[in-house]
Enzyme design. Structure first.
Site, PDB file in Angstrom:
ATOM      1  N   ASP A 107      41.616  40.082  28.722  1.00 16.68           N
ATOM      2  CA  ASP A 107      40.348  40.422  29.382  1.00 16.68           C
ATOM      3  C   ASP A 107      40.152  41.929  29.515  1.00 16.68           C
ATOM      4  O   ASP A 107      39.114  42.473  29.140  1.00 16.68           O
ATOM      5  CB  ASP A 107      40.296  39.844  30.810  1.00 16.68           C
ATOM      6  CG  ASP A 107      40.145  38.341  30.830  1.00 16.68           C
ATOM      7  OD1 ASP A 107      39.819  37.761  29.775  1.00 16.68           O
ATOM      8  OD2 ASP A 107      40.357  37.748  31.901  1.00 16.68           O
ATOM      9  N   ASP A 145      38.770  37.501  44.305  1.00 20.30           N
ATOM     10  CA  ASP A 145      39.301  38.823  43.984  1.00 20.30           C
ATOM     11  C   ASP A 145      38.222  39.855  43.645  1.00 20.30           C
ATOM     12  O   ASP A 145      38.346  41.023  43.984  1.00 20.30           O
ATOM     13  CB  ASP A 145      40.327  38.714  42.851  1.00 20.30           C
ATOM     14  CG  ASP A 145      41.613  38.063  43.338  1.00 20.30           C
ATOM     15  OD1 ASP A 145      41.955  38.264  44.529  1.00 20.30           O
ATOM     16  OD2 ASP A 145      42.264  37.356  42.557  1.00 20.30           O
ATOM     17  N   ARG A 167      45.243  43.118  46.514  1.00 18.12           N
ATOM     18  CA  ARG A 167      43.969  43.690  46.040  1.00 18.12           C
ATOM     19  C   ARG A 167      43.604  44.999  46.728  1.00 18.12           C
ATOM     20  O   ARG A 167      43.174  45.948  46.062  1.00 18.12           O
ATOM     21  CB  ARG A 167      42.822  42.680  46.173  1.00 18.12           C
ATOM     22  CG  ARG A 167      43.027  41.387  45.393  1.00 18.12           C
ATOM     23  CD  ARG A 167      43.539  41.599  43.996  1.00 18.12           C
ATOM     24  NE  ARG A 167      43.677  40.356  43.259  1.00 18.12           N
ATOM     25  CZ  ARG A 167      44.565  40.140  42.297  1.00 18.12           C
ATOM     26  NH1 ARG A 167      45.420  41.091  41.948  1.00 18.12           N
ATOM     27  NH2 ARG A 167      44.611  38.989  41.666  1.00 18.12           N
ATOM     28  N   SER A 219      45.765  29.669  35.205  1.00 19.49           N
ATOM     29  CA  SER A 219      45.452  31.038  35.584  1.00 19.49           C
ATOM     30  C   SER A 219      46.480  31.429  36.640  1.00 19.49           C
ATOM     31  O   SER A 219      46.613  30.752  37.659  1.00 19.49           O
ATOM     32  CB  SER A 219      44.034  31.104  36.152  1.00 19.49           C
ATOM     33  OG  SER A 219      43.919  32.282  36.923  1.00 19.49           O
TER      34      SER A 219
HETATM   35  N1  ARG Z   1      43.397  31.652  45.588  1.00 18.47           N
HETATM   36  C1  ARG Z   1      44.170  32.830  45.797  1.00 18.47           C
HETATM   37  C2  ARG Z   1      43.392  33.881  46.535  1.00 18.47           C
HETATM   38  O1  ARG Z   1      42.197  33.852  46.514  1.00 18.47           O
HETATM   39  C3  ARG Z   1      44.751  33.377  44.512  1.00 18.47           C
HETATM   40  C4  ARG Z   1      43.769  33.978  43.553  1.00 18.47           C
HETATM   41  C5  ARG Z   1      44.312  34.267  42.177  1.00 18.47           C
HETATM   42  N2  ARG Z   1      44.834  33.051  41.620  1.00 18.47           N
HETATM   43  C6  ARG Z   1      45.124  32.819  40.354  1.00 18.47           C
HETATM   44  N3  ARG Z   1      45.788  31.752  40.121  1.00 18.47           N
HETATM   45  N4  ARG Z   1      44.763  33.574  39.379  1.00 18.47           N
HETATM   46  O2  ARG Z   1      43.953  34.743  47.149  1.00 18.47           O
END
Ligand code: ARG
Length: 405
Positions: free
Chosen positions: A14, A124, A95, A175
């Site tokens: 990406d 995110d 983040r 993911s």
């Molecule tokens: N659901 C979690 C959050 O919002 C993880 C997000 C990223 N998850 C992922 N499998 N790419 O903090």
């Protein structure tokens, strides 16, 4: 129109194609920014070289692991932070740190715009953009994957057309986001929320930080020492925050501790199923809570439960840098000054069991608690205490009787 863009770069498909997209769409120069938050990925130097090979003007890579441990994971221990009672905020905690370094890189490269590779459905994107707005409201933000509705096939075709030297790995059915604090796994067959995580041939690739909890193996017993609510030593050996979390990940992970399978409520309104593995986070928070139960005064402890829930929700909801979060930190930090001592835990079969506590700054008093001879609690005063304490309910009962209801 952007002139110089700092892109949060992971080295994956990406963000690799995003470099060229941004250049074409805006005419800007792109600077790649890659951070190590303990994701155990490729060496930062390889990521830097790939960014440049994919067309970045320059790249900035930084090892943030120690900072992540000390300034993000450790406060989460003090806050016993578990979103919806279960998720230790693995991605959510990283983040704001990534955003902070992205902003620093933007200043270094004199950029006017930032970019990230999130999709438009998750939390995110909100966390990056709200953090950036808090830290540097003058910077613009681009989100090429979201705003151009990119898909894997479109990305690969674009990379071929433009001769971008992407490394196409075999498509992962999930993911995944991982760092020092844990791993998050979603999508693939997990999207049918009736499917158990081990019910598919793809299941093999799911767990990495934790071993199978059902394997028969000896119990691992250890002692964690806390100072003002922060863990500082394991079995008497002092460790820096990063090393301490790594050690707990290893030991608790080896016992299958910290696997979580949940459906959570995202900020954008979607319910989503996520599997987490967070062995260190899970066991450190359990141990910390056990010590707090000895050291915090009753009302302080009760009130803190509400603060903890709110703290977790704020971090989940992209508000790390908000004034309300800072105010809650002030309360939490104040509660931790007497949270000192040792907690003995047993790790076994995916469980953490607290079996011992020791502290010089607690409120547990053997002489008050004991049922033995040396009891110093004045049991006779309880009679008067209960009489006054129950007065309000006696008054209400008398009224009920008088009015016959
Ligand atoms: N659901 C979690 C959050 O919002 C993880 C997000 C990223 N998850 C992922 N499998 N790419 O903090």
């Amino acid at each position: 129109m952007a002139k110089r863009v700092a892109l949060a770069y992971s080295g994956g498909l990406d963000t690799s194609v995003s470099i060229e997209w941004i250049k074409e769409a805006t005419g800007a120069e792109v600077f790649a920014v890659a951070m190590d938050v303990g994701q155990q990925g490729e060496p930062l130097e390889d990521i830097r070289n790939r960014a440049i090979a994919c067309g970045a003007k320059d790249a900035y890579v930084v090892d943030c692991r120690a900072e992540f441990a000390k300034d993000y994971c450790f406060p989460a221990i003090r806050a016993n932070a578990m979103y919806e009672g279960q998720y230790p905020l693995v991605s959510a905690l990283s983040r704001p740190l990534i955003s902070k370094h992205l902003v620093a890189a933007a200043k270094k490269f004199d950029c006017d715009t930032l970019a990230h590779g999130c999709t438009g459905k998750g939390n995110d994107q909100v966390r990056f953009e709200v953090s950036i707005q808090s830290l540097a409201p003058e910077l613009e933000c681009l989100s090429p994957i979201r705003d151009l509705s990119m898909t894997r096939d479109k990305e690969i075709a674009f990379a071929k057309e433009k001769n971008i030297p992407i490394v196409i790995k075999e498509e992962n059915p999930f993911s995944i986001d991982q760092n020092l604090w844990g791993r998050a796994i979603e999508a693939g067959f997990l999207e049918d929320i009736w499917n158990a995580p081990d019910s598919d041939p793809d299941s093999d690739g799911i767990y990495i930080y934790t071993d199978d909890p059902d394997i028969d193996r000896p119990v691992d017993e250890l002692t964690i020492t806390f100072k003002e609510g922060y863990p500082v030593a394991i079995d008497g050996k002092n460790l820096a925050p990063l090393e301490l979390i790594e050690e707990m990940n290893k030991r608790a992970g080896a016992q299958g501790v910290g696997r979580i399978d949940m459906v959570e409520s995202r900020l954008v309104g979607i319910k989503s199923r996520e599997i987490y593995e967070a062995p260190g986070a899970t066991s450190l928070i359990i141990a910390h809570k056990a010590l707090e139960s000895v050291c915090l005064e009753r009302e302080q402890q009760r009130f803190k439960l509400g603060v903890e829930q709110k703290w977790g929700e704020l971090i989940y909801d992209a508000r790390w840098f908000s004034p309300i979060k800072q105010s809650l930190d002030a309360f939490i930090n104040d509660t931790q000054k007497y949270v000192n001592g040792d907690i003995r835990i047993r790790l076994h079969s995916g469980r953490v069991t607290v079996v011992g506590r020791k502290t010089d700054t607690g409120l547990y008093d053997y002489n008050l608690a004991t049922y033995e001879e040396d009891d110093q609690f004045d049991q006779l005063s309880s009679r008067g205490f209960i009489k006054i304490y129950g007065l309000q309910d006696r008054q209400a009962a008398a009224r009920r009787n008088r009015l016959g209801k």
